[in-house]
Design a protein around this motif. Structure first.
Motif, mmCIF file in Angstrom:
data_model
loop_
_atom_site.group_PDB
_atom_site.id
_atom_site.type_symbol
_atom_site.label_atom_id
_atom_site.label_comp_id
_atom_site.label_asym_id
_atom_site.label_seq_id
_atom_site.Cartn_x
_atom_site.Cartn_y
_atom_site.Cartn_z
ATOM 1 N N ILE A 145 64.716 -10.855 64.706
ATOM 2 C CA ILE A 145 63.531 -9.996 64.937
ATOM 3 C C ILE A 145 62.534 -10.638 65.901
ATOM 4 N N ASP A 146 61.436 -9.935 66.100
ATOM 5 C CA ASP A 146 60.214 -10.444 66.729
ATOM 6 C C ASP A 146 60.414 -10.972 68.148
ATOM 7 N N PRO A 147 60.936 -10.145 69.075
ATOM 8 C CA PRO A 147 61.041 -10.599 70.458
ATOM 9 C C PRO A 147 59.653 -10.806 71.076
ATOM 10 N N ALA A 148 59.513 -11.874 71.843
ATOM 11 C CA ALA A 148 58.286 -12.129 72.606
ATOM 12 C C ALA A 148 58.733 -12.616 73.972
ATOM 13 N N VAL A 149 58.281 -11.936 75.021
ATOM 14 C CA VAL A 149 58.774 -12.257 76.367
ATOM 15 C C VAL A 149 57.664 -12.936 77.162
ATOM 16 N N ALA A 190 64.257 -27.614 59.583
ATOM 17 C CA ALA A 190 64.041 -26.163 59.465
ATOM 18 C C ALA A 190 64.801 -25.438 60.569
ATOM 19 N N LEU A 191 65.096 -24.178 60.334
ATOM 20 C CA LEU A 191 65.680 -23.361 61.402
ATOM 21 C C LEU A 191 64.622 -23.129 62.479
ATOM 22 N N GLY A 192 65.057 -23.159 63.718
ATOM 23 C CA GLY A 192 64.115 -22.930 64.821
ATOM 24 C C GLY A 192 64.242 -21.523 65.355
ATOM 25 N N PRO A 193 63.172 -21.058 66.046
ATOM 26 C CA PRO A 193 63.290 -19.790 66.769
ATOM 27 C C PRO A 193 64.312 -19.945 67.878
ATOM 28 N N ARG A 230 56.535 -25.228 59.043
ATOM 29 C CA ARG A 230 57.799 -24.836 59.669
ATOM 30 C C ARG A 230 57.762 -23.382 60.166
ATOM 31 N N PHE A 231 58.624 -23.109 61.158
ATOM 32 C CA PHE A 231 58.708 -21.764 61.738
ATOM 33 C C PHE A 231 59.244 -20.771 60.716
ATOM 34 N N PHE A 232 58.603 -19.592 60.664
ATOM 35 C CA PHE A 232 59.083 -18.500 59.809
ATOM 36 C C PHE A 232 59.402 -17.264 60.659
ATOM 37 N N GLU A 233 58.429 -16.824 61.513
ATOM 38 C CA GLU A 233 58.622 -15.630 62.357
ATOM 39 C C GLU A 233 57.459 -15.563 63.355
ATOM 40 N N ALA A 234 57.417 -14.472 64.152
ATOM 41 C CA ALA A 234 56.265 -14.190 65.036
ATOM 42 C C ALA A 234 56.112 -15.212 66.168
ATOM 43 N N SER A 235 57.155 -15.389 66.958
ATOM 44 C CA SER A 235 57.066 -16.291 68.119
ATOM 45 C C SER A 235 56.106 -15.736 69.172
ATOM 46 N N TRP A 236 55.396 -16.637 69.833
ATOM 47 C CA TRP A 236 54.620 -16.283 71.033
ATOM 48 C C TRP A 236 54.542 -17.511 71.932
ATOM 49 N N TYR A 244 52.919 -25.645 77.875
ATOM 50 C CA TYR A 244 53.500 -24.495 77.178
ATOM 51 C C TYR A 244 53.101 -24.574 75.696
ATOM 52 N N TYR A 245 52.475 -23.517 75.216
ATOM 53 C CA TYR A 245 52.039 -23.443 73.815
ATOM 54 C C TYR A 245 52.943 -22.441 73.106
ATOM 55 N N PHE A 246 53.744 -22.922 72.153
ATOM 56 C CA PHE A 246 54.563 -22.039 71.328
ATOM 57 C C PHE A 246 53.821 -21.835 70.006
ATOM 58 N N SER A 247 53.534 -20.582 69.657
ATOM 59 C CA SER A 247 52.826 -20.318 68.399
ATOM 60 C C SER A 247 53.651 -19.383 67.531
ATOM 61 N N TYR A 248 53.383 -19.418 66.213
ATOM 62 C CA TYR A 248 54.268 -18.741 65.257
ATOM 63 C C TYR A 248 53.581 -18.641 63.896
#
Ligand code: FUB
Length: 334
Positions: A145-149, A190-193, A230-236, A244-248
């Motif tokens: 889920i949760d595509p972020a481009v 943890a699983l990563g995006p 840890r990452f759960f969902e909602a990548s940006w 580069y800022y990865f948020s989640y």
């Protein structure tokens, strides 16, 4: 347990819903044609009982919102895409995103196919608000889920995606599905995006999705039992001052966090929290610059008085401090 006082919470909230005539969530914001366009989920009461798979998030269509200025009126451009018009999709139109390349707008969205698995689709339009015409098939090799481009300065576009539990990411290893795959145990990484560069025509992955690593300050992967980080969902992904800022979202601990790196594939090093928990189970956001200021777009469930799948999109200013760190936002005043 006493029921929260939602009138009091509304008064203490740092921002109010951008629209109140429909419920909206998971806002992905971009500046197109000099305006802020927001691509949210359109929450409805689908009458499906609550469960850990998130089946109660039974959304059927998408609306696009826009604002000329922060604080100004928000326009609802109406239905931009409906599940009934997507040949491969059956249900659960979850968090979308959009991108522009040339004179075409691309709308990316996850939905469940008839086999019960999430895939990610794409639809196109010549305006930022659609209506969008879907491709007949989902993106080959897409899942979860949760595509972020993210559009990088060199003209490359990258899609980040994934989410555990209802988002099904725990069932994938090396981009292959098996119902026997589980979330790792607490002491394992943890699983990563996932991230994949998009093809030149923006309709496919140009490469096999890679797992993104989120590391602690010692360079070790965050562990599956580290629920606060840890990452759960909602990548940006956004870029600030060359970084580069990865948020989640951390999901069951309800934080929005970020990690930084020096290229779009990561690894990213955990830095801290962007937003403390909001009313409602989910927290999901985007970050975007408009006329020199940065904004956080997020949602909460105050308008529906705490109904977790009936959310409202909000926005507030986001501050990068002199050292590049993001100031943590408290969504409600004391
Ligand atoms: O809106 C449905 C799901 O809830 C999203 O895909 C998740 O990120 C969470 O916000």
């Amino acid at each position: 347990m006493t029921e929260p006082n939602y009138q009091e919470l509304k008064a203490k909230a740092i921002s109010q819903p951008l629209v109140e005539h429909i419920y909206t969530a998971d806002p992905s914001a971009h500046v197109f044609e000099g305006k802020i366009y927001i691509y949210p989920s359109h929450d409805i009461e689908a009458g499906i009982p609550f469960n850990d798979n998130g089946d109660h998030f039974g959304m059927e269509d998408y609306h696009v919102l826009s604002l000329e200025q922060p604080g100004g009126a928000t326009t609802d451009h109406g239905v931009a895409l409906h599940v009934a018009d997507v040949p491969w999709a059956e249900r659960q139109m979850w968090a979308p995103d959009a991108a522009k390349k040339g004179d075409t707008y691309y709308f990316y969205f996850p939905a469940k196919a008839p086999d019960g698995l999430f895939r990610i689709g794409v639809a196109t339009a010549k305006t930022p608000y659609g209506p969008f015409k879907p491709e007949a098939e989902a993106i080959a090799g897409s899942y979860s889920i949760d595509p972020a481009v993210f559009a990088d300065d060199d003209g490359a576009y990258y899609m980040y995606f994934g989410g555990i539990w209802g988002g099904q990411l725990q069932s994938y290893r090396d981009n292959s599905y098996s119902s026997s795959h589980q979330e790792p145990s607490a002491e394992q990484p943890a699983l990563g995006p996932r991230v994949a560069r998009l093809s030149d025509d923006m309709l496919q992955f140009a490469e096999a999705p890679r797992e993104v690593q989120i590391l602690d300050s010692d360079g070790q992967p965050l562990l599956a039992g580290d629920n606060d980080r840890r990452f759960f969902e909602a990548s940006w992904l956004h870029k600030y001052d060359g970084t580069y800022y990865f948020s989640y979202s951390t999901g069951d601990t309800h934080f929005l966090c970020y990690a930084t790196g020096d290229n779009p594939y990561g690894p990213f090093t955990y830095q801290g929290r962007i937003l403390e928990p909001v009313v409602g189970w989910t927290t999901h956001h985007s970050i975007c610059q408009f006329e020199g200021k940065w904004y956080l777009f997020y949602h909460d469930s105050i308008l529906s008085e705490g109904v977790t799948h009936l959310r409202s999109v909000k926005m507030t200013e986001l501050v990068h401090q002199a050292d590049g760190r993001i100031l943590t936002i408290q969504p409600y005043r004391d």
